[in-house]
Motif scaffolding. Structure first.
Motif, PDB file in Angstrom:
ATOM      1  N   ALA A   1      37.793  24.745  16.829  1.00 44.32           N
ATOM      2  CA  ALA A   1      37.082  25.734  16.013  1.00 44.32           C
ATOM      3  C   ALA A   1      35.586  25.417  15.910  1.00 44.32           C
ATOM      4  O   ALA A   1      34.747  26.318  15.952  1.00 44.32           O
ATOM      5  N   ARG A   2      35.274  24.127  15.801  1.00 45.98           N
ATOM      6  CA  ARG A   2      33.866  23.755  15.594  1.00 45.98           C
ATOM      7  C   ARG A   2      33.090  23.599  16.897  1.00 45.98           C
ATOM      8  O   ARG A   2      31.964  23.118  16.903  1.00 45.98           O
TER       9      ARG A   2
ATOM     10  N   ALA B   1      42.328  23.240  16.462  1.00 42.48           N
ATOM     11  CA  ALA B   1      41.451  22.420  17.304  1.00 42.48           C
ATOM     12  C   ALA B   1      40.474  23.276  18.089  1.00 42.48           C
ATOM     13  O   ALA B   1      40.837  24.308  18.639  1.00 42.48           O
TER      14      ALA B   1
ATOM     15  N   PRO C   1      23.199  15.900  10.351  1.00 41.07           N
ATOM     16  CA  PRO C   1      23.803  14.880   9.500  1.00 41.07           C
ATOM     17  C   PRO C   1      24.857  15.557   8.620  1.00 41.07           C
ATOM     18  O   PRO C   1      24.583  16.606   8.033  1.00 41.07           O
TER      19      PRO C   1
ATOM     20  N   SER D   1      27.378  16.720   5.657  1.00 38.77           N
ATOM     21  CA  SER D   1      27.317  16.725   4.196  1.00 38.77           C
ATOM     22  C   SER D   1      28.720  16.714   3.594  1.00 38.77           C
ATOM     23  O   SER D   1      28.882  16.491   2.412  1.00 38.77           O
ATOM     24  N   VAL D   2      29.730  17.001   4.405  1.00 40.61           N
ATOM     25  CA  VAL D   2      31.126  16.886   3.966  1.00 40.61           C
ATOM     26  C   VAL D   2      31.931  16.327   5.135  1.00 40.61           C
ATOM     27  O   VAL D   2      31.451  16.295   6.264  1.00 40.61           O
ATOM     28  N   VAL D   3      33.145  15.886   4.842  1.00 36.99           N
ATOM     29  CA  VAL D   3      34.045  15.484   5.917  1.00 36.99           C
ATOM     30  C   VAL D   3      34.713  16.754   6.434  1.00 36.99           C
ATOM     31  O   VAL D   3      35.472  17.399   5.720  1.00 36.99           O
ATOM     32  N   GLU D   4      34.381  17.116   7.653  1.00 34.92           N
ATOM     33  CA  GLU D   4      34.906  18.365   8.203  1.00 34.92           C
ATOM     34  C   GLU D   4      36.346  18.196   8.677  1.00 34.92           C
ATOM     35  O   GLU D   4      36.773  17.107   9.056  1.00 34.92           O
ATOM     36  N   LYS D   5      37.067  19.304   8.670  1.00 37.57           N
ATOM     37  CA  LYS D   5      38.451  19.293   9.116  1.00 37.57           C
ATOM     38  C   LYS D   5      38.730  20.555   9.922  1.00 37.57           C
ATOM     39  O   LYS D   5      38.542  21.669   9.424  1.00 37.57           O
ATOM     40  N   GLU D   6      39.156  20.376  11.185  1.00 37.83           N
ATOM     41  CA  GLU D   6      39.524  21.519  12.025  1.00 37.83           C
ATOM     42  C   GLU D   6      41.006  21.817  11.843  1.00 37.83           C
ATOM     43  O   GLU D   6      41.851  21.047  12.289  1.00 37.83           O
ATOM     44  N   ASN D   7      41.325  22.940  11.235  1.00 46.29           N
ATOM     45  CA  ASN D   7      42.728  23.313  11.089  1.00 46.29           C
ATOM     46  C   ASN D   7      43.311  23.853  12.391  1.00 46.29           C
ATOM     47  O   ASN D   7      44.516  23.836  12.592  1.00 46.29           O
TER      48      ASN D   7
END
Lengths: 273, 273, 273, 273
Positions: B202-203, B200, B190, B192-198
């Protein structure tokens, strides 16, 4: 239905390191309600303010008897969590059981004879009581996974790494893991060559059924344990890293829930997982 | 007593990579005896010489029917281990069952429909048959330990590392692990923050119930998988490293022993562990 | 230009474990050409066929003198790589220098006195000679990075993990790393508590300036070394994992190229990196 | 001798997370003396009491000018350490230089144009100034060791692991590491097969000269970066784990000492290591 009412919980040692975390965890648990906070310090102050989460309307007291009496009068079965210190722990557990308040004991220092007495006492009263040397569910999962692996692997060593403020080596938990594996009825690590230590101690300590333990101590480390199984062509390793007492809280909350379902004294959280 | 006689085993694909390891493992297993070696190469030569462990008095043949007929005549129930290739695998399994020789199948390529047919066929014959996509007991232990941990952890990611000759990512086994965890009825991680891939990717990849998989490819790596569980204050990680096909042999030998106790077709070594 | 001609190389011990890898590596190196292969086995056979890479038109011989004489007649400066055994190594190095063939020595067994003599001898002849106890560039990089880190970290421990066929502990390379750090003029790991080993050996071996070494031995491991630096709030670790002798070949090829530029005897690949 | 007098240091942002650690570190550094503490909060209170280490006789102020004027009057060259926030940082650095107080800037937000202006300004004044995006000496050592390894390895990937409160991926420091390696004039990771992602993102992000970055996010993680080099038969990996801001303090103290020896503006602690 009464089962849906929150569990009334008293925390003894509320301003200790584990106690403070427990106060916070209970405040965030929807199925629990804090009814008492016992400590020698900050008496009369609101425990919520003391631990920094805002007022909880529960003043700190140092009178266990009064709290147990109050716990006994709750509509729900109530629980006392004890994170104090060895002195008088036997009496505190016995008092709680006598009052009908279920104890969850994180405090060390009970002798085997005392645990035996308390077991008999809890049995007669049909009262649940949990004594928990280790509240880390992650560590228990690691130990259970290690036991499962031991059926298939003949070779295992244990590595534990802690900060250099820790005086004892190996860590008690690593020794416990080795002992659990050693109770399975086999001897590990049959030798394949005659080993030779050119510098004494290189091969670590031998614990239980020929299990090697290695203890690393460095500033910057926290608390880490790794159990490494080996077989021709493969390594299977289980590792637990602890960085904050927060990791014990799921185990503390689980213990509070489970102790209500028990009718006797149980030693070890792994028995109720 | 007849139970103490060694298990007669035929190996199909005896000179393939897995077949060669299997020949060696059976030669070292006191409770088994090799009775046949099938391959397209080295026909007529002693399979022991072919795999480099000295004469076993078993010449390589390419006639499966003759071998199965011989297996059927053994005093003990016999087993055929198949490490060949997808072509004709359905017919080979069916033949073995028809002859009363228990199949242990490491060859891929059976369709779901074919597995269904074979299941019905084995059932009617009350014959054991094991189809095993993964003979690594270590990996199965890892997957079972991960399933156990999933009850208590809400957050997990998977890392797999392989040599840079491997074209596919993620590895099939890592995907399988993610799928096993995803079948437990919960959604992991779930946010806990809005993730951001600087950058593409990376996650990593998302597989099943929101499980992230990361694939590293480098020369010098062999085959590694790590399942990392996280919770406040703790990390629990399970890792399996494979360096040699020898690691599959305990699983192959276990499959041979277990298939004799079965009366039906079973898919997956984990079911008989 | 003559500099662009490939370097003529003779390999002594061509059919040993390191020799075979070296033959393959030279065959793939565009700036080198194999001109001789010396071994006690497979005499007269093509060394390319012996190591399984196809004909190289170089028959194995056991006559070093003939090969050195041939090396001396090459248009380019030539090199002899020696992966044989301690017996007679001193004489082989001296012969090579006398013939004007640069030696790269991977064979152990030279005494300090012999190395001194050879140093004087090579100096007089203005001949390059490299004695290399460890051809792993990766390990040398690790050791150099550890030396750099030692300026800033006061705490360090070393972990090495090897297969359980290795008799000695700690590994020679790990001891070497500890010794290199110990020569920097400081004592590591100032104590912050009085340590207590509840099981002897838990804290590993002490090498050099109070550096702890821990040796793990398990089947399934290959050869691994980890140097762990710690300071308040951080851990910096350097790890080298070896799974195949192929990892030494960049170091062997580098040594062949470097020895041609030398005018004297050098001990250790790190000196020419 | 005047050189042996302690360095006078002003801390701006003294009650921020980094500021508080810096106050403690300076209090423990025998060669430094705190002369001023600037913050918007706790004005007038003793900064030692504010950060919990007992009275230091330095009241918190929010008047930078007064402090710089005081720093300018010290017998020794003095330093201002700035851990505030981007607003007005340009002016604060310029003021400090104008007063003859050397700035050590940990605050982000300076544009390239501003840094250029400040460089010219510091040059004219022959004044040292250090702008430090990363005070971790351990991370700088890792990056320098990675640069050294890049000469010999063609293949590298980077793994970074952080708590799941971190929104951005990859971490800025991991991107920086990849960029540093990419400036060395070579392209990494020449492909050996045609890769195929069965689930998008599995192979991570590509940064710089074809370097793959993988970002793991889990509660229980802190801040970790691992640079993994691979070559046939070997893996060389460098890992940095951060668990507490204390790890930045050796870098902060080093910056304070070094800035006094500089006559110009330097960007990056690695330049003065």
């Amino acid at each position: 239905m009464s089962e849906n009412l929150p569990i009334p919980v008293i925390v003894a040692g509320a301003n200790g390191k584990m106690g403070r975390e427990t106060i916070k965890a209970i405040a965030n648990a929807p199925d629990m309600t804090l009814i008492g906070a016992i400590d020698r310090t900050h008496i009369g102050e609101d425990i919520g303010e003391v631990v920094g989460i805002g007022a909880l309307e529960i003043p700190v007291t140092n009178d266990l008897e009064v709290m147990l009496a109050q716990g006994a009068q709750e509509k729900q079965l109530s629980v006392v969590v004890d994170f104090t210190h060895p002195d008088g722990i036997y009496d505190r557990v016995r008092s709680a059981i006598a009052y009908g308040v279920r104890p969850v004991i994180g405090t060390t220092g009970l002798t085997e004879a005392q645990i035996h007495d308390l077991t008999v006492f809890a049995d007669k009263a049909s009262m649940g009581c949990l004594i928990v040397p280790n509240f880390s569910i992650g560590m228990i999962l690691l130990q259970q996974a290690a036991i499962a692996a031991s059926q298939y692997f003949q070779h295992v060593e244990i590595l534990e790494l802690h900060h250099n403020q820790k005086a004892d080596a190996p860590s008690g938990t690593a020794v416990k893991t080795a002992q659990m594996l050693s109770e399975l009825g086999k001897t590990f690590n049959p030798p394949s060559v005659v080993e030779k230590e050119n510098f004494a101690g290189a091969r670590g300590a031998v614990v239980g059924e020929n299990i090697r333990l290695h203890s690393v101590r460095l500033p910057g480390l926290l608390a880490h344990q790794e159990v490494i199984f080996g077989a021709p062509g493969e390594i299977y390793s289980l590792r637990h890293d602890t960085s904050d007492r927060a990791c014990y809280m799921p185990g503390v909350l689980l213990a509070i829930r489970r102790v209500l379902q028990l009718k006797s004294l149980i030693y070890g959280l792994e028995k109720v997982l």
